[in-house]
Design a protein around this motif. Structure first.
Motif, PDB file in Angstrom:
ATOM      1  N   ILE A 171       0.793  -1.238  -0.087  1.00 51.83           N
ATOM      2  CA  ILE A 171       0.117   0.010   0.118  1.00 51.83           C
ATOM      3  C   ILE A 171       0.750   1.394   0.064  1.00 51.83           C
ATOM      4  O   ILE A 171       0.402   2.244  -0.646  1.00 51.83           O
ATOM      5  N   PHE A 172       1.939   1.045   0.668  1.00 56.09           N
ATOM      6  CA  PHE A 172       2.956   2.475   0.760  1.00 56.09           C
ATOM      7  C   PHE A 172       3.433   2.746  -0.676  1.00 56.09           C
ATOM      8  O   PHE A 172       3.465   3.846  -1.033  1.00 56.09           O
ATOM      9  N   LEU A 173       3.680   1.767  -1.546  1.00 55.48           N
ATOM     10  CA  LEU A 173       4.103   2.072  -3.045  1.00 55.48           C
ATOM     11  C   LEU A 173       2.838   2.480  -3.787  1.00 55.48           C
ATOM     12  O   LEU A 173       3.282   3.190  -4.528  1.00 55.48           O
ATOM     13  N   LYS A 174       1.891   1.855  -3.719  1.00 59.04           N
ATOM     14  CA  LYS A 174       0.610   2.405  -4.516  1.00 59.04           C
ATOM     15  C   LYS A 174       0.519   3.648  -4.100  1.00 59.04           C
ATOM     16  O   LYS A 174       0.048   4.384  -5.083  1.00 59.04           O
ATOM     17  N   THR A 175       0.567   4.130  -2.878  1.00 57.85           N
ATOM     18  CA  THR A 175      -0.020   5.439  -2.293  1.00 57.85           C
ATOM     19  C   THR A 175       0.942   6.462  -2.855  1.00 57.85           C
ATOM     20  O   THR A 175       0.459   7.307  -3.453  1.00 57.85           O
ATOM     21  N   TYR A 176       2.342   6.175  -2.994  1.00 58.75           N
ATOM     22  CA  TYR A 176       3.194   7.062  -3.548  1.00 58.75           C
ATOM     23  C   TYR A 176       2.986   7.216  -5.232  1.00 58.75           C
ATOM     24  O   TYR A 176       2.687   8.387  -5.730  1.00 58.75           O
ATOM     25  N   ILE A 177       2.865   6.086  -5.870  1.00 60.30           N
ATOM     26  CA  ILE A 177       2.592   6.266  -7.349  1.00 60.30           C
ATOM     27  C   ILE A 177       1.285   6.899  -7.774  1.00 60.30           C
ATOM     28  O   ILE A 177       1.135   7.750  -8.601  1.00 60.30           O
ATOM     29  N   TYR A 178       0.055   6.946  -6.860  1.00 58.32           N
ATOM     30  CA  TYR A 178      -1.047   7.411  -7.024  1.00 58.32           C
ATOM     31  C   TYR A 178      -1.137   8.965  -6.962  1.00 58.32           C
ATOM     32  O   TYR A 178      -1.988   9.747  -7.293  1.00 58.32           O
ATOM     33  N   THR A 179      -0.051   9.382  -5.985  1.00 59.71           N
ATOM     34  CA  THR A 179      -0.270  10.982  -5.707  1.00 59.71           C
ATOM     35  C   THR A 179      -0.044  11.824  -6.869  1.00 59.71           C
ATOM     36  O   THR A 179      -0.400  12.909  -6.927  1.00 59.71           O
ATOM     37  N   PHE A 180       0.771  11.034  -8.056  1.00 59.20           N
ATOM     38  CA  PHE A 180       0.946  12.178  -9.243  1.00 59.20           C
ATOM     39  C   PHE A 180       0.760  11.315 -10.704  1.00 59.20           C
ATOM     40  O   PHE A 180       0.918  12.228 -11.494  1.00 59.20           O
ATOM     41  N   HIS A 181       0.640   9.988 -10.528  1.00 63.70           N
ATOM     42  CA  HIS A 181       0.813   9.530 -11.824  1.00 63.70           C
ATOM     43  C   HIS A 181      -0.462   9.742 -12.970  1.00 63.70           C
ATOM     44  O   HIS A 181      -0.183   9.888 -14.061  1.00 63.70           O
ATOM     45  N   MET A 182      -1.524   9.917 -12.293  1.00 63.97           N
ATOM     46  CA  MET A 182      -2.720  10.187 -13.416  1.00 63.97           C
ATOM     47  C   MET A 182      -2.713  11.745 -13.737  1.00 63.97           C
ATOM     48  O   MET A 182      -2.881  12.137 -14.861  1.00 63.97           O
ATOM     49  N   LYS A 193       6.556  -9.446  -6.974  1.00 66.65           N
ATOM     50  CA  LYS A 193       5.449  -9.948  -7.912  1.00 66.65           C
ATOM     51  C   LYS A 193       4.810  -8.658  -8.818  1.00 66.65           C
ATOM     52  O   LYS A 193       4.727  -8.986  -9.882  1.00 66.65           O
ATOM     53  N   GLY A 194       4.838  -7.679  -8.026  1.00 67.71           N
ATOM     54  CA  GLY A 194       4.419  -6.655  -8.791  1.00 67.71           C
ATOM     55  C   GLY A 194       5.177  -5.898 -10.077  1.00 67.71           C
ATOM     56  O   GLY A 194       4.796  -5.994 -11.101  1.00 67.71           O
ATOM     57  N   ILE A 195       6.545  -5.926  -9.574  1.00 64.68           N
ATOM     58  CA  ILE A 195       7.355  -5.733 -10.788  1.00 64.68           C
ATOM     59  C   ILE A 195       7.499  -6.498 -11.972  1.00 64.68           C
ATOM     60  O   ILE A 195       7.557  -6.388 -13.092  1.00 64.68           O
ATOM     61  N   LEU A 196       7.498  -7.959 -11.439  1.00 65.82           N
ATOM     62  CA  LEU A 196       7.373  -8.968 -12.365  1.00 65.82           C
ATOM     63  C   LEU A 196       6.216  -8.990 -13.226  1.00 65.82           C
ATOM     64  O   LEU A 196       6.301  -8.953 -14.583  1.00 65.82           O
ATOM     65  N   TYR A 197       4.967  -8.641 -12.746  1.00 66.03           N
ATOM     66  CA  TYR A 197       3.785  -8.397 -13.421  1.00 66.03           C
ATOM     67  C   TYR A 197       4.208  -7.505 -14.531  1.00 66.03           C
ATOM     68  O   TYR A 197       3.402  -7.374 -15.707  1.00 66.03           O
ATOM     69  N   THR A 198       4.549  -6.201 -14.003  1.00 61.90           N
ATOM     70  CA  THR A 198       4.737  -4.992 -14.921  1.00 61.90           C
ATOM     71  C   THR A 198       5.646  -5.340 -16.093  1.00 61.90           C
ATOM     72  O   THR A 198       5.218  -5.252 -17.156  1.00 61.90           O
ATOM     73  N   LEU A 199       6.643  -5.816 -15.720  1.00 58.21           N
ATOM     74  CA  LEU A 199       7.761  -6.232 -16.730  1.00 58.21           C
ATOM     75  C   LEU A 199       7.246  -7.338 -17.601  1.00 58.21           C
ATOM     76  O   LEU A 199       7.480  -7.292 -18.987  1.00 58.21           O
ATOM     77  N   GLY A 230       2.187  13.774   0.263  1.00 54.18           N
ATOM     78  CA  GLY A 230       1.406  12.444  -0.388  1.00 54.18           C
ATOM     79  C   GLY A 230       0.885  11.439   0.717  1.00 54.18           C
ATOM     80  O   GLY A 230      -0.265  11.279   1.116  1.00 54.18           O
ATOM     81  N   TYR A 231       1.863  11.217   1.851  1.00 56.53           N
ATOM     82  CA  TYR A 231       1.713  10.029   2.900  1.00 56.53           C
ATOM     83  C   TYR A 231       1.104  11.003   4.051  1.00 56.53           C
ATOM     84  O   TYR A 231       0.196  10.409   4.665  1.00 56.53           O
ATOM     85  N   VAL A 232       1.293  12.245   4.002  1.00 59.53           N
ATOM     86  CA  VAL A 232       0.448  12.977   5.166  1.00 59.53           C
ATOM     87  C   VAL A 232      -0.953  12.991   4.792  1.00 59.53           C
ATOM     88  O   VAL A 232      -1.809  12.839   5.752  1.00 59.53           O
ATOM     89  N   ASN A 233      -1.273  13.175   3.480  1.00 61.54           N
ATOM     90  CA  ASN A 233      -2.693  12.988   3.006  1.00 61.54           C
ATOM     91  C   ASN A 233      -3.312  11.824   3.191  1.00 61.54           C
ATOM     92  O   ASN A 233      -4.299  11.763   3.911  1.00 61.54           O
ATOM     93  N   TYR A 234      -2.403  10.883   3.009  1.00 55.69           N
ATOM     94  CA  TYR A 234      -3.173   9.393   3.373  1.00 55.69           C
ATOM     95  C   TYR A 234      -3.156   9.077   4.722  1.00 55.69           C
ATOM     96  O   TYR A 234      -4.390   8.600   5.233  1.00 55.69           O
ATOM     97  N   VAL A 235      -2.378   9.383   5.662  1.00 56.56           N
ATOM     98  CA  VAL A 235      -2.347   9.077   7.028  1.00 56.56           C
ATOM     99  C   VAL A 235      -3.525   9.967   7.630  1.00 56.56           C
ATOM    100  O   VAL A 235      -4.041   9.321   8.556  1.00 56.56           O
ATOM    101  N   PHE A 236      -3.685  11.241   7.427  1.00 54.11           N
ATOM    102  CA  PHE A 236      -4.457  12.068   8.360  1.00 54.11           C
ATOM    103  C   PHE A 236      -5.897  11.834   7.576  1.00 54.11           C
ATOM    104  O   PHE A 236      -6.913  12.324   8.254  1.00 54.11           O
ATOM    105  N   THR A 237      -6.116  11.532   6.385  1.00 58.70           N
ATOM    106  CA  THR A 237      -7.302  11.474   5.877  1.00 58.70           C
ATOM    107  C   THR A 237      -7.870  10.226   5.703  1.00 58.70           C
ATOM    108  O   THR A 237      -9.233   9.774   5.601  1.00 58.70           O
TER     109      THR A 237
END
Length: 351
Positions: free
Chosen positions: A28-39, A308-314, A217-224
């Motif tokens: 979840i920590f990696l997903k949270t980071y990616i989603y802060t800006f990727h879209m 597993k996530g990196i393998l799926y992606t590659l 990004g993480y403050v947003n996730y932790v507090f909300t």
């Protein structure tokens, strides 16, 4: 032939890999980071490519964007629907509604509903059309950069208010388009002032933006308790969302402008629409079947979420190459192109 921007193709490629990684089973920590800006990043890059002179009037805009965005969206949605019928037939999908609903839902395109259970990440393409339509209208009536900026801020405020008060997805992602048009505009203005801004894109800037992005990004996730996710209409704290998204884009742009050009990233970037359309519902499903049947029971390493996530992606990026080749060479109409040469040389993200 128009000259391509290698850094932009590489940026789209890396961004698409982040989208694919974000859709994989990762911590979840990696997903949270990616989603802060990727879209927001993809709307930013699309805005960079916007050229007002290409659209003499609204009719021309609709004709060109129907060909380059709406038609490809419908083609890939129909392909996704056929795939959905196959996996449903073999009992591989949990679905208890009328089978015609997703087909009709392609034209309604309401995220996170039975209407779009088949289409996955294709919501972005429909939303991009609405975003570009809003930006076209803003530039048409705004005329000056100050007025355009004012209208972009106004639309963003309206989008955020709707998100907090209702948050229900609207057809064709129009609720997200009200927010994403601001990032689209940032990309447009970055191109306008690029010569002045690029002088500030150095290593210290990258570190600064990265730190701001990670912290907010993480403050947003932790507090909300809300992870930023356009698909699920989740933004968390609006101020922290914008700071994290803009700083994340800043860090990404600084990094992509200075890393060595990668042919692999450029390839993914040039074919980002195909990767977007196929990876989540089709390619990831096939990889999962193979993994569960032949690999997961024999490898503890593959059971580690990050690995597993990196393998799926590659793996998805690699095995999608034949599909990319076939679509570009034999079915260019799916990309809104009428000829093989145009399909190979045009920007497949329809920007």
């Amino acid at each position: 032939m128009k000259k391509r921007l290698d850094w932009l193709d590489a940026g789209k490629g890396l961004g698409m890999l982040l989208v694919m990684l974000g859709h994989a089973d990762i911590p979840i920590f990696l997903k949270t980071y990616i989603y802060t800006f990727h879209m927001p990043l993809f709307f930013f890059l699309s805005g960079y490519l916007f050229k007002m002179e290409k659209f003499s009037n609204l009719k021309v805009f609709f004709i060109k964007r129907t060909k380059s965005l709406i038609f490809p969206y419908l083609c890939f949605s129909f392909l996704a629907y056929l795939w959905f019928l196959v996996v449903y037939h073999y009992g591989e999908v949990d679905y208890n509604h009328d089978l015609f609903t997703p087909l009709i839902g392609t034209f309604i395109d309401i995220r996170k509903s039975i209407w779009t259970v088949h289409s996955g990440a294709l919501w972005f393409v429909a939303c991009l059309f609405c975003t570009e339509l809003l930006f076209y209208l803003v530039t048409k009536f705004g005329r000056t950069n100050k007025r355009i900026s004012f209208f972009l801020i106004l639309l963003s405020v309206i989008g955020c208010i709707y998100n907090k008060m209702h948050g229900q997805p609207l057809p064709w992602g129009f609720d997200i388009a009200l927010i994403s048009v601001g990032f689209y505009g940032l990309g447009f203005f970055y191109k306008v002032y690029q010569d002045k801004l690029d002088r500030y894109l150095h290593f210290n800037t990258f570190i600064f933006f990265l730190i701001i992005n990670v912290i907010t990004g993480y403050v947003n996730y932790v507090f909300t308790g809300d992870r930023v996710d356009f698909y699920n209409s989740s933004l968390g704290n609006i101020f922290l969302f914008y700071v994290a998204a803009i700083s994340g884009i800043g860090a990404f742009m600084t990094g992509i402008k200075h890393i060595k050009r990668s042919k692999a990233l450029q390839y993914v970037g040039k074919n980002s629409l195909i990767y977007l359309a196929l990876h989540q519902k089709i390619i990831f499903f096939l990889i999962s079947v193979v993994m569960q049947k032949y690999i997961l029971d024999y490898s503890n390493l593959v059971n580690i979420p990050v690995v597993k996530g990196i393998l799926y992606t590659l793996i998805a990026a690699f095995i999608s190459v034949p599909a990319v080749y076939i679509i570009n060479h034999y079915m260019p109409f799916m990309l809104g192109k009428i000829g093989r040469e145009k399909a190979l040389n045009a920007h497949v993200n329809a920007s």
